[in-house]
Design a protein around this motif. Structure first.
Motif, PDB file in Angstrom:
ATOM      1  N   ARG A  43      47.851  37.176  39.421  1.00  0.00           N
ATOM      2  CA  ARG A  43      46.566  37.854  39.276  1.00  0.00           C
ATOM      3  C   ARG A  43      46.231  38.606  40.556  1.00  0.00           C
ATOM      4  O   ARG A  43      46.329  38.040  41.636  1.00  0.00           O
ATOM      5  CB  ARG A  43      45.434  36.853  39.012  1.00  0.00           C
ATOM      6  CG  ARG A  43      45.658  35.893  37.880  1.00  0.00           C
ATOM      7  CD  ARG A  43      45.602  36.609  36.528  1.00  0.00           C
ATOM      8  NE  ARG A  43      45.687  35.686  35.416  1.00  0.00           N
ATOM      9  CZ  ARG A  43      46.813  35.273  34.861  1.00  0.00           C
ATOM     10  NH1 ARG A  43      47.955  35.660  35.342  1.00  0.00           N
ATOM     11  NH2 ARG A  43      46.797  34.462  33.828  1.00  0.00           N
ATOM     12  N   PRO A  44      45.813  39.879  40.431  1.00  0.00           N
ATOM     13  CA  PRO A  44      45.354  40.601  41.620  1.00  0.00           C
ATOM     14  C   PRO A  44      44.159  39.879  42.236  1.00  0.00           C
ATOM     15  O   PRO A  44      43.311  39.343  41.516  1.00  0.00           O
ATOM     16  CB  PRO A  44      44.935  41.970  41.071  1.00  0.00           C
ATOM     17  CG  PRO A  44      45.706  42.125  39.807  1.00  0.00           C
ATOM     18  CD  PRO A  44      45.829  40.736  39.256  1.00  0.00           C
ATOM     19  N   ARG A  45      44.088  39.840  43.539  1.00  0.00           N
ATOM     20  CA  ARG A  45      43.025  39.119  44.242  1.00  0.00           C
ATOM     21  C   ARG A  45      41.639  39.554  43.765  1.00  0.00           C
ATOM     22  O   ARG A  45      40.749  38.747  43.585  1.00  0.00           O
ATOM     23  CB  ARG A  45      43.155  39.336  45.744  1.00  0.00           C
ATOM     24  CG  ARG A  45      42.020  38.706  46.525  1.00  0.00           C
ATOM     25  CD  ARG A  45      42.210  38.840  47.982  1.00  0.00           C
ATOM     26  NE  ARG A  45      42.910  37.619  48.410  1.00  0.00           N
ATOM     27  CZ  ARG A  45      43.415  37.429  49.593  1.00  0.00           C
ATOM     28  NH1 ARG A  45      43.357  38.366  50.494  1.00  0.00           N
ATOM     29  NH2 ARG A  45      44.007  36.299  49.903  1.00  0.00           N
ATOM     30  N   ASN A  46      41.447  40.851  43.540  1.00  0.00           N
ATOM     31  CA  ASN A  46      40.137  41.356  43.124  1.00  0.00           C
ATOM     32  C   ASN A  46      39.740  40.904  41.726  1.00  0.00           C
ATOM     33  O   ASN A  46      38.572  40.973  41.368  1.00  0.00           O
ATOM     34  CB  ASN A  46      40.092  42.874  43.195  1.00  0.00           C
ATOM     35  CG  ASN A  46      40.140  43.380  44.611  1.00  0.00           C
ATOM     36  OD1 ASN A  46      39.880  42.633  45.541  1.00  0.00           O
ATOM     37  ND2 ASN A  46      40.484  44.633  44.782  1.00  0.00           N
ATOM     38  N   MET A  47      40.691  40.452  40.918  1.00  0.00           N
ATOM     39  CA  MET A  47      40.365  39.982  39.574  1.00  0.00           C
ATOM     40  C   MET A  47      39.912  38.525  39.579  1.00  0.00           C
ATOM     41  O   MET A  47      39.532  37.990  38.550  1.00  0.00           O
ATOM     42  CB  MET A  47      41.565  40.146  38.645  1.00  0.00           C
ATOM     43  CG  MET A  47      41.876  41.591  38.317  1.00  0.00           C
ATOM     44  SD  MET A  47      43.281  41.780  37.226  1.00  0.00           S
ATOM     45  CE  MET A  47      42.561  41.267  35.680  1.00  0.00           C
ATOM     46  N   LYS A  48      39.938  37.878  40.720  1.00  0.00           N
ATOM     47  CA  LYS A  48      39.568  36.470  40.820  1.00  0.00           C
ATOM     48  C   LYS A  48      38.127  36.277  41.271  1.00  0.00           C
ATOM     49  O   LYS A  48      37.686  35.168  41.472  1.00  0.00           O
ATOM     50  CB  LYS A  48      40.500  35.748  41.796  1.00  0.00           C
ATOM     51  CG  LYS A  48      41.931  35.703  41.325  1.00  0.00           C
ATOM     52  CD  LYS A  48      42.788  34.965  42.327  1.00  0.00           C
ATOM     53  CE  LYS A  48      44.239  34.961  41.900  1.00  0.00           C
ATOM     54  NZ  LYS A  48      45.060  34.220  42.842  1.00  0.00           N
ATOM     55  N   ILE A  49      37.387  37.355  41.423  1.00  0.00           N
ATOM     56  CA  ILE A  49      36.016  37.283  41.920  1.00  0.00           C
ATOM     57  C   ILE A  49      35.051  37.326  40.736  1.00  0.00           C
ATOM     58  O   ILE A  49      35.200  38.144  39.829  1.00  0.00           O
ATOM     59  CB  ILE A  49      35.719  38.445  42.888  1.00  0.00           C
ATOM     60  CG1 ILE A  49      36.647  38.338  44.102  1.00  0.00           C
ATOM     61  CG2 ILE A  49      34.266  38.447  43.312  1.00  0.00           C
ATOM     62  CD1 ILE A  49      36.590  39.520  45.015  1.00  0.00           C
ATOM     63  N   ALA A  50      34.074  36.443  40.764  1.00  0.00           N
ATOM     64  CA  ALA A  50      33.064  36.403  39.700  1.00  0.00           C
ATOM     65  C   ALA A  50      31.674  36.425  40.323  1.00  0.00           C
ATOM     66  O   ALA A  50      31.475  35.938  41.430  1.00  0.00           O
ATOM     67  CB  ALA A  50      33.237  35.148  38.868  1.00  0.00           C
ATOM     68  N   LYS A  51      30.743  36.971  39.601  1.00  0.00           N
ATOM     69  CA  LYS A  51      29.350  36.999  40.046  1.00  0.00           C
ATOM     70  C   LYS A  51      28.589  35.997  39.181  1.00  0.00           C
ATOM     71  O   LYS A  51      28.515  36.145  37.972  1.00  0.00           O
ATOM     72  CB  LYS A  51      28.776  38.403  39.879  1.00  0.00           C
ATOM     73  CG  LYS A  51      27.398  38.568  40.438  1.00  0.00           C
ATOM     74  CD  LYS A  51      26.974  40.033  40.330  1.00  0.00           C
ATOM     75  CE  LYS A  51      25.620  40.244  40.949  1.00  0.00           C
ATOM     76  NZ  LYS A  51      25.223  41.666  40.849  1.00  0.00           N
ATOM     77  N   MET A  52      28.030  34.974  39.824  1.00  0.00           N
ATOM     78  CA  MET A  52      27.306  33.929  39.113  1.00  0.00           C
ATOM     79  C   MET A  52      25.807  34.160  39.264  1.00  0.00           C
ATOM     80  O   MET A  52      25.318  34.324  40.376  1.00  0.00           O
ATOM     81  CB  MET A  52      27.672  32.554  39.670  1.00  0.00           C
ATOM     82  CG  MET A  52      29.144  32.227  39.614  1.00  0.00           C
ATOM     83  SD  MET A  52      29.732  31.969  37.964  1.00  0.00           S
ATOM     84  CE  MET A  52      28.978  30.408  37.583  1.00  0.00           C
ATOM     85  N   ILE A  53      25.097  34.167  38.147  1.00  0.00           N
ATOM     86  CA  ILE A  53      23.646  34.369  38.155  1.00  0.00           C
ATOM     87  C   ILE A  53      23.013  33.255  37.330  1.00  0.00           C
ATOM     88  O   ILE A  53      23.402  33.034  36.186  1.00  0.00           O
ATOM     89  CB  ILE A  53      23.268  35.729  37.563  1.00  0.00           C
ATOM     90  CG1 ILE A  53      23.919  36.856  38.357  1.00  0.00           C
ATOM     91  CG2 ILE A  53      21.761  35.901  37.507  1.00  0.00           C
ATOM     92  CD1 ILE A  53      23.753  38.206  37.746  1.00  0.00           C
ATOM     93  N   SER A  54      22.038  32.574  37.894  1.00  0.00           N
ATOM     94  CA  SER A  54      21.304  31.549  37.155  1.00  0.00           C
ATOM     95  C   SER A  54      20.297  32.217  36.244  1.00  0.00           C
ATOM     96  O   SER A  54      19.602  33.143  36.651  1.00  0.00           O
ATOM     97  CB  SER A  54      20.567  30.617  38.109  1.00  0.00           C
ATOM     98  OG  SER A  54      21.481  29.950  38.939  1.00  0.00           O
TER      99      SER A  54
END
Length: 62
Positions: A43-54
């Motif tokens: 997996r490309p490193r940039n595809m492992k980032i997620a934005k979590m919002i409550s």
């Protein structure tokens, strides 16, 4: 195509409005990247980032 056309962006700084406009020209290259990623398990490193919002739900307030 079902994204709402908003101008704000996420981590990648790409708005859904821009993404919808570019879909015809970027869908094929993106499908190649995703298919290779699935085939190789890399997996490309940039595809492992997620934005979590409550999100507040009335009945589940902490």
């Amino acid at each position: 195509m079902s994204l709402k056309p908003k101008t704000n962006s996420g981590y990648d700084r790409i708005s859904s409005k821009l993404l919808k406009y570019l879909i015809p020209s970027i869908s094929f290259p993106i499908s190649i990247v995703i298919n290779k990623s699935v085939q190789t398990g890399i997996r490309p490193r940039n595809m492992k980032i997620a934005k979590m919002i409550s999100i507040y739900k009335e009945k589940n307030k902490l």
